[in-house]
Write a protein that holds these residues in place. Sequence first.
Motif, PDB file in Angstrom:
ATOM      1  N   SER A   1      -1.629   5.047 -10.147  1.00  0.00           N
ATOM      2  CA  SER A   1      -2.557   3.906 -10.040  1.00  0.00           C
ATOM      3  C   SER A   1      -2.632   3.384  -8.609  1.00  0.00           C
ATOM      4  CB  SER A   1      -2.103   2.788 -10.985  1.00  0.00           C
ATOM      5  OG  SER A   1      -0.786   2.377 -10.678  1.00  0.00           O
ATOM      6  N   LEU A   2      -1.521   3.510  -7.843  1.00  0.00           N
ATOM      7  CA  LEU A   2      -1.546   3.058  -6.446  1.00  0.00           C
ATOM      8  C   LEU A   2      -2.500   3.910  -5.616  1.00  0.00           C
ATOM      9  CD1 LEU A   2       2.286   2.389  -5.877  1.00  0.00           C
ATOM     10  CD2 LEU A   2       0.478   0.733  -6.344  1.00  0.00           C
ATOM     11  N   TYR A   3      -2.473   5.229  -5.866  1.00  0.00           N
ATOM     12  CA  TYR A   3      -3.376   6.120  -5.130  1.00  0.00           C
ATOM     13  C   TYR A   3      -4.830   5.902  -5.559  1.00  0.00           C
ATOM     14  CZ  TYR A   3       0.820   8.571  -3.609  1.00  0.00           C
ATOM     15  OH  TYR A   3       2.027   8.892  -3.041  1.00  0.00           O
ATOM     16  N   GLU A   4      -5.035   5.639  -6.857  1.00  0.00           N
ATOM     17  CA  GLU A   4      -6.397   5.394  -7.334  1.00  0.00           C
ATOM     18  C   GLU A   4      -6.958   4.107  -6.735  1.00  0.00           C
ATOM     19  OE1 GLU A   4      -5.571   7.501 -11.698  1.00  0.00           O
ATOM     20  OE2 GLU A   4      -5.777   5.326 -11.530  1.00  0.00           O
ATOM     21  N   ALA A   5      -6.121   3.075  -6.633  1.00  0.00           N
ATOM     22  CA  ALA A   5      -6.574   1.826  -6.020  1.00  0.00           C
ATOM     23  C   ALA A   5      -6.884   2.026  -4.539  1.00  0.00           C
ATOM     24  CB  ALA A   5      -5.496   0.755  -6.188  1.00  0.00           C
ATOM     25  N   ALA A   6      -6.048   2.836  -3.854  1.00  0.00           N
ATOM     26  CA  ALA A   6      -6.294   3.112  -2.438  1.00  0.00           C
ATOM     27  C   ALA A   6      -7.587   3.893  -2.243  1.00  0.00           C
ATOM     28  CB  ALA A   6      -5.111   3.892  -1.858  1.00  0.00           C
TER      29      ALA A   6
ATOM     30  N   LEU B   1     -10.213   3.767  -4.203  1.00  0.00           N
ATOM     31  CA  LEU B   1     -11.333   2.846  -4.428  1.00  0.00           C
ATOM     32  C   LEU B   1     -11.594   1.977  -3.199  1.00  0.00           C
ATOM     33  CD1 LEU B   1     -10.614   1.703  -8.113  1.00  0.00           C
ATOM     34  CD2 LEU B   1     -12.457   3.203  -7.296  1.00  0.00           C
ATOM     35  N   ASP B   2     -10.514   1.707  -2.437  1.00  0.00           N
ATOM     36  CA  ASP B   2     -10.680   0.912  -1.217  1.00  0.00           C
ATOM     37  C   ASP B   2     -11.130   1.757  -0.034  1.00  0.00           C
ATOM     38  OD1 ASP B   2      -9.974  -1.375  -2.518  1.00  0.00           O
ATOM     39  OD2 ASP B   2      -7.835  -1.226  -2.002  1.00  0.00           O
ATOM     40  N   GLY B   3     -11.304   3.060  -0.264  1.00  0.00           N
ATOM     41  CA  GLY B   3     -11.787   3.944   0.799  1.00  0.00           C
ATOM     42  C   GLY B   3     -10.714   4.463   1.719  1.00  0.00           C
ATOM     43  N   ALA B   4      -9.454   4.426   1.333  1.00  0.00           N
ATOM     44  CA  ALA B   4      -8.370   4.926   2.186  1.00  0.00           C
ATOM     45  C   ALA B   4      -8.383   6.454   2.227  1.00  0.00           C
ATOM     46  CB  ALA B   4      -7.025   4.432   1.656  1.00  0.00           C
ATOM     47  N   GLY B   5      -8.194   7.025   3.420  1.00  0.00           N
ATOM     48  CA  GLY B   5      -8.109   8.474   3.567  1.00  0.00           C
ATOM     49  C   GLY B   5      -6.714   8.970   3.276  1.00  0.00           C
TER      50      GLY B   5
ATOM     51  N   PHE C   1       0.742   6.963   5.081  1.00  0.00           N
ATOM     52  CA  PHE C   1       1.554   6.044   5.879  1.00  0.00           C
ATOM     53  C   PHE C   1       1.663   4.650   5.266  1.00  0.00           C
ATOM     54  CE2 PHE C   1       0.458   9.185   9.185  1.00  0.00           C
ATOM     55  CZ  PHE C   1       1.737   9.464   9.630  1.00  0.00           C
ATOM     56  N   ARG C   2       0.696   4.259   4.398  1.00  0.00           N
ATOM     57  CA  ARG C   2       0.733   2.910   3.830  1.00  0.00           C
ATOM     58  C   ARG C   2       1.312   2.872   2.417  1.00  0.00           C
ATOM     59  NH1 ARG C   2      -2.134  -0.904   6.639  1.00  0.00           N
ATOM     60  NH2 ARG C   2      -3.343  -0.133   8.405  1.00  0.00           N
ATOM     61  N   ILE C   3       1.298   4.025   1.720  1.00  0.00           N
ATOM     62  CA  ILE C   3       1.814   4.032   0.335  1.00  0.00           C
ATOM     63  C   ILE C   3       2.987   4.998   0.182  1.00  0.00           C
ATOM     64  CG2 ILE C   3       1.247   4.538  -2.064  1.00  0.00           C
ATOM     65  CD1 ILE C   3      -1.586   3.644  -1.511  1.00  0.00           C
ATOM     66  N   THR C   4       2.730   6.279   0.493  1.00  0.00           N
ATOM     67  CA  THR C   4       3.740   7.309   0.206  1.00  0.00           C
ATOM     68  C   THR C   4       5.024   7.103   1.009  1.00  0.00           C
ATOM     69  OG1 THR C   4       1.946   8.876  -0.245  1.00  0.00           O
ATOM     70  CG2 THR C   4       4.155   9.777   0.083  1.00  0.00           C
ATOM     71  N   PHE C   5       4.886   7.048   2.321  1.00  0.00           N
ATOM     72  CA  PHE C   5       6.097   6.986   3.149  1.00  0.00           C
ATOM     73  C   PHE C   5       6.925   5.714   2.914  1.00  0.00           C
ATOM     74  CE2 PHE C   5       8.353   6.433   7.250  1.00  0.00           C
ATOM     75  CZ  PHE C   5       9.145   7.568   7.154  1.00  0.00           C
ATOM     76  N   PRO C   6       6.317   4.518   2.820  1.00  0.00           N
ATOM     77  CA  PRO C   6       7.159   3.332   2.526  1.00  0.00           C
ATOM     78  C   PRO C   6       7.890   3.425   1.200  1.00  0.00           C
ATOM     79  CG  PRO C   6       5.006   2.665   3.354  1.00  0.00           C
ATOM     80  CD  PRO C   6       4.919   4.140   3.108  1.00  0.00           C
ATOM     81  N   LEU C   7       7.265   4.055   0.193  1.00  0.00           N
ATOM     82  CA  LEU C   7       7.919   4.159  -1.114  1.00  0.00           C
ATOM     83  C   LEU C   7       8.949   5.288  -1.158  1.00  0.00           C
ATOM     84  CD1 LEU C   7       4.896   3.477  -3.497  1.00  0.00           C
ATOM     85  CD2 LEU C   7       6.668   1.895  -2.725  1.00  0.00           C
ATOM     86  N   LEU C   8       8.991   6.100  -0.105  1.00  0.00           N
ATOM     87  CA  LEU C   8      10.011   7.159  -0.008  1.00  0.00           C
ATOM     88  C   LEU C   8      11.184   6.725   0.866  1.00  0.00           C
ATOM     89  CD1 LEU C   8       7.868  10.394   0.501  1.00  0.00           C
ATOM     90  CD2 LEU C   8       9.069   9.685  -1.556  1.00  0.00           C
ATOM     91  N   TRP C   9      11.285   5.453   1.160  1.00  0.00           N
ATOM     92  CA  TRP C   9      12.284   5.001   2.128  1.00  0.00           C
ATOM     93  C   TRP C   9      13.700   5.323   1.682  1.00  0.00           C
ATOM     94  CZ3 TRP C   9      11.794   4.362   6.925  1.00  0.00           C
ATOM     95  CH2 TRP C   9      12.777   3.706   7.670  1.00  0.00           C
TER      96      TRP C   9
END
Length: 291
Positions: free
Chosen positions: A184-189, A191-195, A201-209
Amino acid sequence: MHRNKYGIILPFLAPALILYSLFVIYPYAQAMYVAFTKWKGLRKSPRFVGLDNFEKMLGDDKFWNALSNNLIYLVFLPIITLGFALFMAFMISQKVRFSNFYRVTFFFPQVMSVVAIGILWSFVYHPTIGIFSSLLKAVGIENPPIWLGDPDTALWSIVAVTVWQSAGFFMVIFMAGMLSIPKSLYEAAALDGAGRGSTFFRITFPLLWENTRSSLVFITVIAMDMFGITFTMTQGGPDRSTDVLATLLYEHAFLHSRFGYATSIAMVYFVIVIVLTLLIFRVTRRETIEF
């Protein structure tokens, strides 16, 4: 009430505590004592020499050379290995074509024996029958580098083998973390037009800390070890250009019977790893993101 609780728990813990003390704490304590002695490994009673072994170590050029090689591994292996593993984990998690094949192929070196890998790559780097030298000769380079025989290339050749051998292990760690991130985080991103880059860098990497912190500790231990692959491929040569602390203490202990001095090197090596591990956990500590 508490006295009754401990009266029940302690008898169950006692066998484990006794075994742990006998096979872990006692050998460590004995090694600490040997580090302050002069001992050839055959005399029944090592001779106590205080801090002589550590004073000798401070003036030992071979020790500083081995430590500097470990530090080179410590700087470059985390950057190259974890960067490559993270890239491969991200690409495979995007369901690219033949992703299962890539996953098995990159993880396969991890299940191989380090000795087998060292022997295999010694043939790959061989100056006359090795594949690298043959390819360079095929494109017109008559005098290709002697990969493991030249002090300028030997250490970097071992770096390449270590990256090849360990990247698959860290790729699996990162992939496990990526699979736990809600879609759902990727789907929301999206919808916001994130590449893809912004999503990474804004979702995957911070959640892999947390995965990254654990991987940093593992690769630090690998960089401070390097005994198996170094001893198999170069035995610390040529001209000690690939010597590390682990091969140096092996040399002193089992080739020169200087067990006291070798144990003092092992103690310094142990302290460095502990300090680096605590430093990594301290520097990379962040508030855990729950999702």
